[in-house]
Design a protein around this motif. Structure first.
Motif, PDB file in Angstrom:
ATOM      1  N   ALA A   1       0.802  -1.224   0.000  1.00 52.37           N
ATOM      2  CA  ALA A   1       0.000   0.000   0.000  1.00 52.37           C
ATOM      3  C   ALA A   1       0.835   1.274   0.000  1.00 52.37           C
ATOM      4  O   ALA A   1       0.494   2.243  -0.683  1.00 52.37           O
TER       5      ALA A   1
ATOM      6  N   ALA B   1       0.461   0.917  -4.129  1.00 57.26           N
ATOM      7  CA  ALA B   1      -0.866   1.436  -4.456  1.00 57.26           C
ATOM      8  C   ALA B   1      -0.931   2.941  -4.295  1.00 57.26           C
ATOM      9  O   ALA B   1      -1.606   3.626  -5.061  1.00 57.26           O
ATOM     10  N   SER B   2      -0.252   3.475  -3.279  1.00 55.34           N
ATOM     11  CA  SER B   2      -0.268   4.920  -3.041  1.00 55.34           C
ATOM     12  C   SER B   2       1.156   5.445  -2.920  1.00 55.34           C
ATOM     13  O   SER B   2       2.121   4.666  -2.874  1.00 55.34           O
TER      14      SER B   2
ATOM     15  N   HIS C   1      -3.470   5.332  -6.119  1.00 56.22           N
ATOM     16  CA  HIS C   1      -4.625   5.311  -5.234  1.00 56.22           C
ATOM     17  C   HIS C   1      -4.369   6.251  -4.058  1.00 56.22           C
ATOM     18  O   HIS C   1      -3.229   6.498  -3.670  1.00 56.22           O
TER      19      HIS C   1
ATOM     20  N   ILE D   1      -7.639   3.686   0.486  1.00 57.29           N
ATOM     21  CA  ILE D   1      -7.577   2.712  -0.601  1.00 57.29           C
ATOM     22  C   ILE D   1      -8.723   1.724  -0.427  1.00 57.29           C
ATOM     23  O   ILE D   1      -8.951   1.207   0.664  1.00 57.29           O
TER      24      ILE D   1
ATOM     25  N   TYR E   1     -10.750  -1.771  -1.377  1.00 57.86           N
ATOM     26  CA  TYR E   1     -10.777  -3.072  -2.023  1.00 57.86           C
ATOM     27  C   TYR E   1     -11.935  -3.099  -3.018  1.00 57.86           C
ATOM     28  O   TYR E   1     -13.041  -2.661  -2.702  1.00 57.86           O
TER      29      TYR E   1
ATOM     30  N   LEU F   1      -9.048  -1.674  -7.849  1.00 61.33           N
ATOM     31  CA  LEU F   1      -7.745  -2.033  -7.293  1.00 61.33           C
ATOM     32  C   LEU F   1      -7.276  -3.376  -7.837  1.00 61.33           C
ATOM     33  O   LEU F   1      -6.104  -3.540  -8.216  1.00 61.33           O
ATOM     34  N   ARG F   2      -8.166  -4.348  -7.898  1.00 61.46           N
ATOM     35  CA  ARG F   2      -7.801  -5.654  -8.466  1.00 61.46           C
ATOM     36  C   ARG F   2      -7.326  -5.500  -9.901  1.00 61.46           C
ATOM     37  O   ARG F   2      -6.337  -6.128 -10.310  1.00 61.46           O
TER      38      ARG F   2
ATOM     39  N   ASP G   1      -5.910  -2.864 -11.371  1.00 59.48           N
ATOM     40  CA  ASP G   1      -4.587  -2.236 -11.437  1.00 59.48           C
ATOM     41  C   ASP G   1      -3.485  -3.222 -11.066  1.00 59.48           C
ATOM     42  O   ASP G   1      -2.402  -3.223 -11.671  1.00 59.48           O
TER      43      ASP G   1
ATOM     44  N   ASP H   1      -5.840   0.190   4.521  1.00 60.77           N
ATOM     45  CA  ASP H   1      -5.057   0.141   3.280  1.00 60.77           C
ATOM     46  C   ASP H   1      -4.326  -1.194   3.136  1.00 60.77           C
ATOM     47  O   ASP H   1      -4.303  -1.790   2.051  1.00 60.77           O
TER      48      ASP H   1
ATOM     49  N   VAL I   1      -5.157  -3.811   0.068  1.00 59.85           N
ATOM     50  CA  VAL I   1      -4.138  -4.131  -0.943  1.00 59.85           C
ATOM     51  C   VAL I   1      -3.714  -5.590  -0.846  1.00 59.85           C
ATOM     52  O   VAL I   1      -3.554  -6.272  -1.870  1.00 59.85           O
TER      53      VAL I   1
ATOM     54  N   ALA J   1      -6.595  -7.698  -2.262  1.00 60.14           N
ATOM     55  CA  ALA J   1      -6.711  -7.495  -3.711  1.00 60.14           C
ATOM     56  C   ALA J   1      -5.567  -8.167  -4.455  1.00 60.14           C
ATOM     57  O   ALA J   1      -5.744  -8.670  -5.566  1.00 60.14           O
TER      58      ALA J   1
END
Length: 249
Positions: free
Chosen positions: A26, A54-55, A94, A99, A101, A105-106, A108, A139, A143, A146
């Motif tokens: 994350a 993710a972020s 994200h 963030i 779920y 997200l899946r 990406d 988060d 992540v 996902a």
């Protein structure tokens, strides 16, 4: 989610018959706190490891506005990754702290898996707690969960068919997903060869660490990693170790 039953069984060595790994977490610093000593060992052995975040961790420092914090933490993450031999670091964009779920997200993460075609995917604890009563963050849960799902999504051309239209053909070659920070680990990597670089890698997040604690950053980092790898080592022949919960596919 139901927490697994915690055991004290010896940890098995992680599989070694793979060449490419993708680590998906994350925030900047998640991997440095979780498993960079293992990453150093893998890159030393000539394996390719890529980081996907993710972020950018822009909500992580109370004294810095997100617009300033995000670029700073991105720079610290790239520097920390380089210390353990990781040259490719991607950010999915994200929003830190919220963030979600779900399919976006899946998708990406599945796209990243198709781009990099790993045999091993690494992520961070996706469960509600850190194996007890210490609550995990939303988060990390989003992540991690996902990522486990996206390992399957990446191999199915009928899930997210727009990825095929973008030239990202299905990749069904993920053989394992390894979860760092799990309260119920099953496997481990000897941390001894990579431990010094793991400390230097985490120290690259100096701005974040200085905001987090009044302790001297180097003492803080070394104390944390010694405790973390020492606890895992109690189930790995007494050697400092990075532990993972390994899900086969």
């Amino acid at each position: 989610m139901t927490e697994p039953q915690i055991t004290s069984a010896p940890l098995a060595p992680m599989p070694e018959d793979w060449q490419r790994a993708l680590a998906v977490v994350a925030h900047p610093d998640d991997l440095e706190y979780g498993c960079s000593a293992a990453v150093a060992a893998w890159t030393d052995a000539g394996r390719d490891v890529t980081y996907v975040l993710a972020s950018r961790g822009e909500a992580g420092i109370d004294t810095l506005e997100p617009a300033a914090c995000g670029p700073l933490r991105e720079r610290e993450q790239r520097a920390g990754a380089a210390v353990v031999g990781v040259g490719t670091v991607e950010f999915l964009g994200h929003r830190d702290g919220v963030i979600e779920y779900g399919p976006a997200l899946r998708r990406d993460i599945a796209a990243a898996i198709r781009r990099h075609r790993p045999e091993l995917v690494v992520t961070l604890n996706h469960r509600d707690t850190w194996g007890g009563t210490v609550w995990n963050t939303p988060d990390h849960v989003a992540v991690g969960r996902a990522t486990l799902d996206a390992a399957a999504d990446a191999g199915n051309r009928w899930i997210f068919p727009d990825l095929v239209e973008q030239g990202l053909e299905p990749w069904n070659g993920v053989r394992w997903v390894a979860v760092a920070g799990s309260g119920n680990p099953t496997h481990a990597v000897d941390a001894t060869p990579g431990l010094e670089r793991a400390a230097r890698s985490l120290l690259e997040h100096r701005t974040y660490i200085e905001a987090l604690t009044d302790q001297d950053p180097e003492s803080y980092v070394r104390d944390f990693l010694a405790a973390h790898t020492g606890a895992a080592g109690e189930r790995f022949g007494g050697r400092p170790a990075v532990a993972f919960e390994l899900f086969g596919r």
